[in-house]
Write an enzyme that holds these catalytic residues in place. Structure first.
Site, PDB file in Angstrom:
ATOM      1  N   ASP A 210      45.880  30.934  38.317  1.00  0.00           N
ATOM      2  CA  ASP A 210      46.039  32.590  38.615  1.00  0.00           C
ATOM      3  C   ASP A 210      46.758  33.007  37.432  1.00  0.00           C
ATOM      4  O   ASP A 210      46.360  32.365  35.721  1.00  0.00           O
ATOM      5  CB  ASP A 210      46.823  32.112  39.893  1.00  0.00           C
ATOM      6  CG  ASP A 210      46.544  33.893  40.439  1.00  0.00           C
ATOM      7  OD1 ASP A 210      47.506  33.646  41.812  1.00  0.00           O
ATOM      8  OD2 ASP A 210      46.158  34.614  39.697  1.00  0.00           O
TER       9      ASP A 210
HETATM   10  C1  GLC Z   1      46.557  37.418  41.037  1.00  0.00           C
HETATM   11  C2  GLC Z   1      45.720  36.443  42.544  1.00  0.00           C
HETATM   12  C3  GLC Z   1      45.137  36.031  42.823  1.00  0.00           C
HETATM   13  C4  GLC Z   1      43.936  36.939  42.580  1.00  0.00           C
HETATM   14  C5  GLC Z   1      43.645  37.708  40.638  1.00  0.00           C
HETATM   15  C6  GLC Z   1      42.948  38.288  39.888  1.00  0.00           C
HETATM   16  O1  GLC Z   1      47.560  37.907  41.055  1.00  0.00           O
HETATM   17  O2  GLC Z   1      47.271  35.986  42.619  1.00  0.00           O
HETATM   18  O3  GLC Z   1      44.758  36.018  43.762  1.00  0.00           O
HETATM   19  O4  GLC Z   1      43.033  36.458  42.292  1.00  0.00           O
HETATM   20  O5  GLC Z   1      45.040  37.628  40.207  1.00  0.00           O
HETATM   21  O6  GLC Z   1      42.888  39.193  40.506  1.00  0.00           O
END
Ligand code: GLC
Length: 749
Positions: free
Chosen positions: A293
């Site tokens: 993430d």
């Molecule tokens: C965010 C979220 C994740 C998302 C990613 C990209 O922090 O936790 O669910 O897919 O960043 O946007």
């Protein structure tokens, strides 16, 4: 600018590789084998720098309206092979140009992945995932993801960060809106349906995209319900509650996983070899790739388990991370780390291979421009058919929580209706937090939907109050409008900001002073309907006690206003059921239907020596599986084929369901079991099957179910999945708290 001649040489080389590997691929070799041979051949041509570039995922640069949405430095990084994947660059034309830079102006021409959070729709937004789960219609849920994939893939996207499959029993956590609720069995079915929807039956097709099961794992139980807090769940809870939907996604062939921000057993997920290698690779044989993430690699320093980004990069890649989202730790450190022999090139090759395999599976090497066809973008996005599907999904997702004296459906001959509240004409909240490329101008708000449905009825609108202010200046206008109306429809609840990521709330009441206005309007004595907008369960106790009709509309998407109007005026009979418990009090959290009996269960007697509270009931405001209809259903005639079954047998049973009302309706028949005696404590009930059936007035259907011994397995004290013989209760009903038929059967050795 790479010289044409060199590009030609590489293209011929790649074609030769392709031909060699292809003609050597015998008929009976799987597609994957042939891809793996191509991957190995390509890998042998790559420099270490280019390999590490494939592990690098970066975002769009500022200006959304620029030709490529990336700046010159990022374009050059792509040319140099330092970037293999992008997030947030969208549109057939921009992505075609960025892909062209990668394919025609880098040394090896390796195509890019283009990712986007397509969580509940791309341009045509369906209801939030928690709402879709309330439909209990797996086909509709799959279709919803399919449409999202069609629209996203027509707009340059080939990878979505969905489905979010985190199970959660804590509505203080704002991301409950993204999941499928509290139950691992149902959550697993929804996870698989969404993966099938996004990935289709052939990832190489131009309208299928890579899915991503997130957030691996356990993110749904943040301590104190606080976003990004740690989780400290037992291994039992991890195996029984959090892992099943991720395994279900795997069994549906999900192409990628995303690590969570949290930790498991005090090890951040991003460096958890237990999660990323032992479970994902060795136990589950996952052959896709794992992305972190956002910046979780460099967050390891905040966790206190890495001294610097270099050691964070080492720990991450060794634990099993393949791609770095946003931190740049891989691209900035891995080359030196290989030189310092802290990471082997073999470690990097493993990650690169997985990512290249995904790109082959998507068909990107055959046609890197397949997702950037402007014609598709014009004809397959925000179509009337997609809108209609979004409207149907929204209808199915809504839950009738209360309907005293059958106030609903409202009469279409009403002359004047007041529509009051901050959500009534707010397109942004109808779209929700993960709105992807949805636009306000395309949304049918509640007010808009009502006016379209009944053009001859006067809908008097007053916002009355905002979501989260102390400003009462709109109250008078709202009261004046209500006084002129025969019925008052209130559109209240949370704005799209109140749920989603980084939106934990310590109170789950309706925000701000909305309830002040509701109570003032209530004194007028008019028939009132509350249309509730929310991304999480809310404690709406006063509304439940005083307002005759309550419709849970969730965050309903682009067609939300039409769907609500359909329900309020009886053109659709609500059929949704709650996939998550609505607490009576935030003090009950975590609260869920599959609780344990304890040694001192609350048996309703007035003894204080029981598992109960001094000040509030144990029961929730609305239980898991709850939802009313404009008709009513009778359950009868439970027949269990055999009361004793062996482990290899199947428990088959049937029951009858009758629509005892005057309008057609759908009922979600829920089948729970209870293991009455086991070597470990077991929940008082667990959902094992369900069926959503449509019945005409007076119609009766006989519905059959079957359960296997494997469905009744438990995790023993040694954390092994086993099935124990013994007696089980069968509980069939309209909700987890509304059991209509009971029976027993015995599992014998
Ligand atoms: C965010 C979220 C994740 C998302 C990613 C990209 O922090 O936790 O669910 O897919 O960043 O946007």
């Amino acid at each position: 600018m790479i010289k044409k001649s060199r590009f030609l040489i590489w293209s011929i080389t790649l074609v030769v590789i392709y031909m060699v590997t292809s003609c050597n691929t015998s008929e009976n070799k799987t597609i994957t084998d042939s891809y793996e041979r191509k991957v190995d051949s390509l890998l042998s041509l790559m420099t270490l720098t280019e390999k590490i570039g494939q592990l690098n995922l970066v975002g769009r640069d500022g200006n959304r309206n620029s030709a490529t949405q990336i700046g010159p430095k990022k374009a050059n990084d792509i040319r140099k092979g330092l970037v293999g994947n992008l997030i947030g660059v969208v549109g057939a034309a921009p992505n075609r140009e960025v892909q062209r830079i990668a394919v025609e102006e880098s040394r090896l021409g390796i195509p890019l992945l283009f990712a986007r959070d397509v969580i509940h729709g791309y341009k045509t937004l369906t209801p939030i995932p928690l709402a879709e789960a309330a439909s209990w219609d797996l086909e509709a849920i799959e279709k919803s993801a399919r449409i999202a994939a069609i629209e996203a893939s027509a707009s340059g996207i080939n990878w979505t960060y969905a489905p979010m499959v985190d199970i959660s029993r804590d509505p203080r956590w704002g991301r409950v809106m993204e999941g499928a609720g509290e139950d691992p069995y149902y959550g697993s079915l929804v996870a698989a349906a969404r993966v099938r929807g996004f990935q289709g039956d052939d990832l190489s097709k131009e309208n299928t995209i890579l899915a991503c099961a997130k957030h691996f794992a356990g993110y749904g139980s943040p301590m104190a319900g606080r976003e990004y807090s740690i989780i400290d769940v037992s291994m039992r809870e991890l195996y029984e509650v959090h892992l099943p939907p991720f395994e279900a996604a795997l069994n549906a062939s999900v192409g990628t996983y995303m690590t969570s921000f949290t930790e498991v057993n005090a090890v951040p997920a991003t460096v958890s070899k237990f999660l990323l290698t032992d479970i994902l690779r060795e136990q589950w044989n996952f052959d896709g790739f794992v992305v972190t993430d956002w910046s979780t690699i460099t967050q390891l320093m905040e966790h206190g388990v890495a001294a610097d980004s270099s050691s964070a990069a080492v720990a991450s890649i060794k634990a099993g991370v393949d791609m770095d989202m946003g931190s740049q730790a891989f691209v900035r450190n891995l080359e030196n780390l290989v030189k310092e022999k802290k990471v082997s090139e073999k470690d990097i090759d493993i990650a690169v291979r997985r990512i290249l395999l995904a790109k082959y599976r998507l068909g990107l090497f055959e046609d890197p421009y397949k997702y950037t066809n402007p014609e598709r973008e014009k004809t397959e996005v925000l179509t009337p058919q997609n809108r209609e599907a979004a409207r149907e999904m929204a209808q199915k997702s809504m839950v009738l929580l209360k309907n005293e004296n059958q106030l609903l459906p409202l009469s279409k001959s009403l002359k004047t209706v007041a529509v009051i509240g901050p959500v009534a004409d707010d397109p942004r909240t109808h779209m929700g937090r993960w709105k992807a490329e949805g636009e306000r101008k395309d949304v049918i708000t509640l007010l808009h939907g009502l006016k379209k449905k009944l053009p001859n009825t006067k809908f008097l609108y007053a916002k009355g109050v905002d979501y989260d202010t102390k400003d009462r200046s709109g109250f008078l206008e709202a009261i004046s409008v209500a006084k002129q109306a025969e019925v008052v429809v209130l559109a209240i609840g949370e704005s799209q900001k109140h749920s989603g990521e980084a939106s934990s709330r310590a109170s789950i009441d309706i925000p701000g002073i909305q309830m002040e206005l509701v109570k003032k309007l209530h004194t007028l004595g008019k028939p009132m309907v509350v249309v509730l907008y929310n991304g999480r369960p809310l404690t709406i106790n006063w509304i439940n006690d005083h307002i005759p009709a309550i419709l849970e509309a969730w965050i309903p998407g682009t067609e939300g206003g039409n769907a609500i109007a359909d329900i309020l005026f009886g053109d659709y009979n609500p059929s949704g059921k709650l996939p998550i418990t609505f607490p009576y009090s935030v003090g009950q959290i975590p609260i869920f239907y599959s609780y344990k009996n304890t040694g001192r269960p609350d048996d309703g007697s007035d003894t204080k020596w029981a598992s109960k509270y001094y000040d509030i009931p144990n029961e929730p405001l609305y239980p898991f599986g709850y939802g009313l209809s404009y008709t009513n259903f009778k359950y009868s005639d439970l027949k269990i084929k055999k009361s004793k079954v062996t482990m290899s047998d199947t428990i088959t049973f049937s029951m009858s369901i009758t629509n005892a009302g005057k309008v057609p309706g759908e009922e979600v028949i829920q089948v729970y079991t209870r293991d009455l005696l086991a070597s470990v404590t077991r929940p008082v009930k667990e959902l094992k099957r369900f069926k959503k059936v449509l019945l005409k007035p007076g119609e009766t259907k006989t519905i059959s179910f079957s359960i296997t011994a494997n469905d009744l397995k438990l995790l023993n004290e040694q954390l092994q999945w086993i099935t124990e013989p013994g007696e089980f209760q069968l509980l069939i009903g309209s909700s987890s708290s509304d059991i209509r038929l009971e029976g027993k059967f015995e599992l014998i050795e």
